[in-house]
Scaffold this active site. Structure first.
Site, PDB file in Angstrom:
ATOM      1  N   GLU A  46       8.792  -5.708   0.697  1.00 33.40           N
ATOM      2  CA  GLU A  46       7.388  -6.051   0.930  1.00 33.40           C
ATOM      3  C   GLU A  46       6.550  -5.284  -0.085  1.00 33.40           C
ATOM      4  OE1 GLU A  46       3.936  -5.903   4.427  1.00 33.40           O
ATOM      5  OE2 GLU A  46       5.969  -5.189   4.845  1.00 33.40           O
ATOM      6  N   ARG A 294      20.500   2.747   8.253  1.00 37.11           N
ATOM      7  CA  ARG A 294      19.700   3.498   7.289  1.00 37.11           C
ATOM      8  C   ARG A 294      20.439   4.779   6.920  1.00 37.11           C
ATOM      9  NH1 ARG A 294      14.233   2.655   6.585  1.00 37.11           N
ATOM     10  NH2 ARG A 294      13.254   1.071   7.886  1.00 37.11           N
ATOM     11  N   LYS A 304       6.655   4.286   4.148  1.00 38.18           N
ATOM     12  CA  LYS A 304       5.611   3.953   3.178  1.00 38.18           C
ATOM     13  C   LYS A 304       4.254   4.460   3.634  1.00 38.18           C
ATOM     14  CE  LYS A 304       7.621  -0.142   0.958  1.00 38.18           C
ATOM     15  NZ  LYS A 304       7.455  -1.591   0.724  1.00 38.18           N
TER      16      LYS A 304
END
Length: 817
Positions: A46, A294, A304
């Site tokens: 994104e 992860r 982020k």
């Protein structure tokens, strides 16, 4: 066209592809002839921030799988959010992927290019009675969704006629309604156990210009609606996502199975490689989603939102600050891309989230740079030295190799030697001289002889002081018979070797020593991550000196400053350097100095210690390589662990340090059914067992017990902190982990009702924070996870806590996003 990677990448990544569970799935599909053996993956960031080290794992995974199976990999920007998307972030992502060494099939793709196709499919879903326009407001929708223990309630618009919903949807598209006035929802099951299946939102109204489409659209698709359909439009076969999307997979499949591909392709779609017909779910190929864990690094944050806070609040110097683990920051710090690929291979692909020791990143950097970085001389904190038995105008040119003999493959075209001037006045490190040396000090002191690297032996005859009492100048004599490693004709032998540069012919430079940005391994564990910033993460030496050969270096050139560390030439004034001076950033020290700086009795980091004050090469790897060279069985085990078990170079090296450790690993791996992951067992042996005394003669830990313990952690039958407690008892007492866990009441709490009770208790104890969390302050997630884990004595499964908290947030903000 197949997914491409620069030819050097395969070797740097550690050789043959591994056999992790995702690759086994892909291999199974290829061997079964699914989609005629086609493999097409994608990396879909994104564009709302810079990519970070966590994205690197996904990049390497997707592009490597595509290349290994002769397939293709797409790069797609999932730019469905008009508020956060930015062309600058797109450009940064493209640069980052290319920097890592990868090229994608065709051009860069964008979810926004599929807006028309997505909308046409949505209209068809309305006509098929599978979607409807809901005119309830956000609070009403949230209330009717129910909870994790009670079903939702159908709203008054759920049975709205398709023609009416279609008319409203078109008016939404044309901008007739205000934000939030109505939404498009899929018509699935308001009583579904998975709350994501309770008539999820497909479109919401946003009167917001998009960075690519401008104001053409007044409605925007939600991620779950756009993601799977974008995969299908592109013809993706294997869609790899991280574990937080495991609950989304049911919705991913439902959308794909209930859409008619012909609606998407009724008009040309840019970048489309998929296909299908009029029947629902008739995609060709039909994507499948698979989740992997992860791998977060210690001493870092990768959210982020938190990275953006660090930048916007001026806590770092931009997204490419070398202390940030963004790919831009790593690039500016000088990290070679092959080192990042090597790290990703070493960490591997797993099924359980965990934190990774940042030492693995530092080791990957050292391993790569050791073979590629030319050696040079640089003095960070200069102290003048006058060679009294040389004339003031003396200048002798010494030819010195850039690489030691054990570097077998230096960069192609790089010169083998350089010229270093030796003059009467030199600079040495101030820390390399002591007027009153302590015990064990082997560097320069009055009356002592030391060797100047690549030059001569010198004997200190005295020193001069400045008016403030500090040492201003050191005086010495040199012996011309001792050049290039010769012995002193008479007198004492040198006590040590130090580096130096010519004071008359050197390059003035600013050198920045970057360290870990955070002072604790998990800065998000409890409280504000800002409070955990390492105050000593940057030391600047504004008046450093390097040998003159670096005057011709360019931005991005990497070097080893002998006895100090690996450095990179930074850009124009280094983004904040001194005008007219070269700038160099520390990439990584020659060996791990962080552990030596930890006060183990207090758990604190001494503030005044700089990472370069204890120079020297780590010779452990050389010793282990030598041992394997004389033991063919050990060498074969190393290669098998690295290539077949996918441990990567670093873990395979450490596990095969000795026949005893190798045998312990093999037995531990075979101890449980199902067997624990090889990477997990290796990591526990190297980082936990060795450090806890499990390899001493007194240890009562059996390999079978360790294998069982690691399997319990993987199966979430015990938390990692609890497992560490059990490990200590196994080493001291022996026994079986399952018995010790039961005795200590360490069996984890994972029952949903029990976890919800703990959540309610935490909310009751912290009502102000609970209200803020329910109002949408997602940053408090870590706050509550930490407190709930502590209140349970470490027994509660963190993943279950996260799931419960996220469910609570979803219930509170049903239409957010």
């Amino acid at each position: 066209m197949t997914a491409k990677i620069q030819s050097r990448a395969t070797a740097a990544d550690g050789g043959a592809p591994g056999q992790d569970f995702l690759r086994r799935i892909v291999r199974r599909d290829v061997e079964a002839g699914l989609w005629e053996g086609l493999v097409r993956t994608r990396f879909p960031p994104e564009p709302n921030g810079f990519l970070h080290i966590g994205h690197a794992s996904a990049i390497v995974l997707n592009f490597s799988v595509g290349a290994e199976f002769g397939g293709e990999t797409n790069l797609r920007m999932d730019d469905t959010n008009p508020v956060s998307g930015s062309g600058d972030f797109v450009e940064a992502a493209v640069e980052d992927v290319r920097w890592l060494g990868y090229e994608w099939e065709g051009g860069v793709r964008y979810a926004s290019d599929y807006y028309g196709a997505l909308y046409r499919m949505a209209e068809q879903m309305v006509l098929d009675g599978l979607a409807y326009v809901d005119s309830l407001d956000e609070e009403q929708i949230r209330r009717l969704r129910g909870t994790v223990t009670s079903p939702g309630t159908p709203g008054p618009y759920r049975d709205r006629p398709p023609d009416e919903s279609l008319d409203l949807l078109r008016r939404m598209r044309d901008g007739e309604f205000a934000d939030g006035e109505c939404v498009l929802r899929a018509k699935i099951d308001m009583a579904a156990a998975n709350m994501k299946m309770r008539d999820p939102l497909m479109y919401r109204i946003r009167h917001q210009a998009h960075y690519r489409t401008g104001t053409r659209w007044a409605i925007y698709p939600l991620y779950d609606w756009a993601h799977g359909q974008s995969d299908a439009i592109e013809g993706i076969t294997h869609s790899f996502c991280t574990l937080e999307f495991s609950d989304n997979r049911e919705l991913y499949d439902w959308y794909l199975d209930h859409c008619r591909p012909s609606a998407a392709f009724a008009e040309p779609v840019p970048g489309a490689r998929g296909g299908g017909g009029d029947d629902r779910g008739s995609w060709n190929p039909r994507p499948r989603q698979y989740e992997f864990a992860r791998r977060e690094l210690d001493y870092a944050v990768v959210s982020k939102r938190k990275l953006r806070a660090l930048v916007s609040e001026g806590l770092v110097d931009g997204w490419d600050d070398p202390r940030m683990l963004t790919l831009a920051g790593l690039r500016r710090r000088g990290a070679p891309p092959e080192a990042i690929r090597r790290l990703c291979r070493t960490i591997g692909v797993g099924k359980a989230d965990n934190r990774t020791d940042i030492g693995k990143l530092e080791w990957a950097l050292r391993t790569t740079l050791n073979e590629t970085a030319p050696r040079v001389l640089a003095v960070l904190d200069p102290l003048e030295v006058v060679v009294e038995n040389l004339p003031p105008d003396h200048e002798e040119i010494l030819e010195t190799p850039y690489f030691p003999p054990d570097v077998t493959a230096p960069p192609a075209g790089f010169p083998a030697r350089r010229k270093v001037p030796f003059t009467q006045t030199l600079f040495i490190e101030r820390a390399d001289f002591s007027e009153d040396p302590p015990g064990g000090f082997k560097r320069m002191a009055p009356g002592r002889t030391v060797r100047l690297r690549h030059a001569y032996c010198v004997t200190c005859t005295g020193f001069d002081r400045s008016p403030d009492g500090s040492v201003a100048r050191v005086r010495c004599t040199y012996d011309p018979a001792t050049r290039s490693g010769g012995d002193l004709a008479d007198g004492p032998k040198p006590t040590g070797a130090i580096h130096w540069v010519s004071a008359r012919r050197c390059l003035s430079a600013e050198v920045r020593l970057y360290d870990r940005l955070f002072a604790v391994p998990d800065p998000e564990a409890d409280g504000d991550f800002r409070d955990r910033i390492n105050p000593d993460s940057l030391h600047v030496f504004a008046d450093a000196r390097t040998e003159i050969s670096l005057a011709g270096s360019r931005t991005g050139d990497r070097f080893q400053f002998e006895r100090t560390g690996y450095f990179v030439r930074d850009g124009a004034n280094g983004g904040g350097g001194v005008e007219g001076k070269a700038s160099f950033n520390l990439i990584v020290t020659l060996r791990d100095s962080w552990a030596r700086r930890i006060d183990r009795t207090r758990g604190e980091t001494p503030a005044a210690t700089a990472p370069w004050t204890a120079p020297g090469e780590d010779t452990g790897r050389k010793a282990r390589d030598h041992a394997r060279a004389s033991n063919l069985e050990l060498e074969a085990a190393f290669r098998r662990l690295r290539d077949e078990l996918d441990l990567g170079d670093v873990l395979a090296d450490l596990v095969t340090a000795s026949p005893a450790r190798t045998a312990f690993f093999e037995q531990a791996l075979a101890a449980s059914d199902p067997s624990p992951a090889a990477v997990a067992v290796a990591t526990w042996i190297v980082h936990e067992v060795a450090g806890a005394g499990g390899e001493t003669e007194d240890s009562r830990l059996s390999p079978e017990a360790l294998g069982e313990l690691v399997a319990m952690v993987e199966q979430r039958r015990i938390t990692r902190p609890g497992a560490k407690d059990i490990l200590a008892r196994l080493i001291a007492e022996g026994g079986r982990p399952v018995d010790l866990a039961a005795q200590a009441d360490l069996v984890p709490i994972s029952d949903a009702d029990q976890v919800r009770e703990l959540v309610e208790e935490a909310f009751a104890a912290h009502q102000e924070e609970a209200a803020r969390f329910e109002a949408g302050e997602g940053q408090l997630l870590g706050f509550f996870i930490g407190r709930i884990i502590r209140s349970s004595g470490g027994r509660v499964d963190p993943t279950a806590v996260r799931t419960a908290l996220q469910a609570r947030a979803n219930n509170t903000a049903g239409t957010a996003g």
